[in-house]
Design an enzyme around this catalytic site. Sequence first.
Site, PDB file in Angstrom:
ATOM      1  N   GLU A 200      36.102  32.175  49.574  1.00  0.00           N
ATOM      2  CA  GLU A 200      37.311  32.334  50.595  1.00  0.00           C
ATOM      3  C   GLU A 200      36.544  31.590  51.500  1.00  0.00           C
ATOM      4  O   GLU A 200      35.381  31.727  52.249  1.00  0.00           O
ATOM      5  CB  GLU A 200      37.086  33.737  51.019  1.00  0.00           C
TER       6      GLU A 200
ATOM      7  N   GLU B 237      37.369  43.422  42.119  1.00  0.00           N
ATOM      8  CA  GLU B 237      37.845  41.789  42.589  1.00  0.00           C
ATOM      9  C   GLU B 237      36.438  41.229  42.648  1.00  0.00           C
ATOM     10  O   GLU B 237      35.439  41.545  43.154  1.00  0.00           O
ATOM     11  CB  GLU B 237      38.629  42.223  43.893  1.00  0.00           C
TER      12      GLU B 237
END
Length: 327
Positions: A212, A207
């Site tokens: 974020e 990932e």
Amino acid sequence: MIDKSTPRVLALAGCLAAFAPALAQDDLMIVPERITLQATTDPAGQRCRRIETSAPLMPVSLRRTFHDDFDEHPLSKGIWVPHYAGGASWPAARYWGGDGSDFKRKTAWNGEQQIYVDPRYGGRETTPLGLDPFKIRNGVLSIVASRTPPELKSVLFNNEYISGILTTQGSFSQKYGYFEIRSKIPVGVGVWPAFWMLADNGGWPPEVDVMEGRGQRPGDLVMTTHWRIPTTQIIETCGFDFEVPDASTGFHDYGVLWMRDRLIYFIDRKPVSDIKVPVGFDDPMYMIVNLAMGSKDFGGVGFVDGESPVTVEFEIDRISAYQFDSY
């Protein structure tokens, strides 16, 4: 963005880096078909590192392979889908509604408190509810999270919020190259926007969390790599926090350059960190952009409460991907 509660060997490292304000949106209305980025040339380490101003750099040339500047609704072109994808055991009807359909419309183990909707989704029912979290204004996409209407809460599996997710799984994936979003990062208690990538074969990890946002910490964003050690099956994570003071009010570019030997993270096309490509990065990756609400493990987000915004918008000017000329 997936399974933040898994064991980790490398702790998330913290750092602060200030950046000059991004160019005005109008200055980048025409997105070039080719770009040149500065990549690090000294050996990358197993642990991620901040890129200092003295690091040796070399130019790399890339050509554009994917682009959406959101002049029209994101579901009108067939390049995005508004849910996580599934296999043969998940017939299309499950994407659009029915008991259990929430499985593909949230990441429950993160403690998320939203459900991802779109106009065709019916929640527990199979009749579309007509809920649309995607708004287009002046070439900017807003993914809008809003409190679930009380009369729809039971139909929508009692989630506190409705919101949106877009993925390119099944329509676009790529091995190596540069992947970028130009966006504002919304803030608020429980607000968790992200732009990230997963392997197209459906496995996890790897990932790559390109960006974020920590909703309770305005200006704080995270760039992280996740991978698994085959011999131990332990999940390892390494990344940095960066501070972009006007991230919630100004558009900035957030990207990752995936080379054969390293991953390099960029803010406003300036390299800010890198890491040696971990084991398991063998398959093409697809892109995901979403606005989650609530997290039990991701610091600086928290659970939604009375202080959380009634509505919040994740504004996205464009998403692009590029490939190396020589690959």
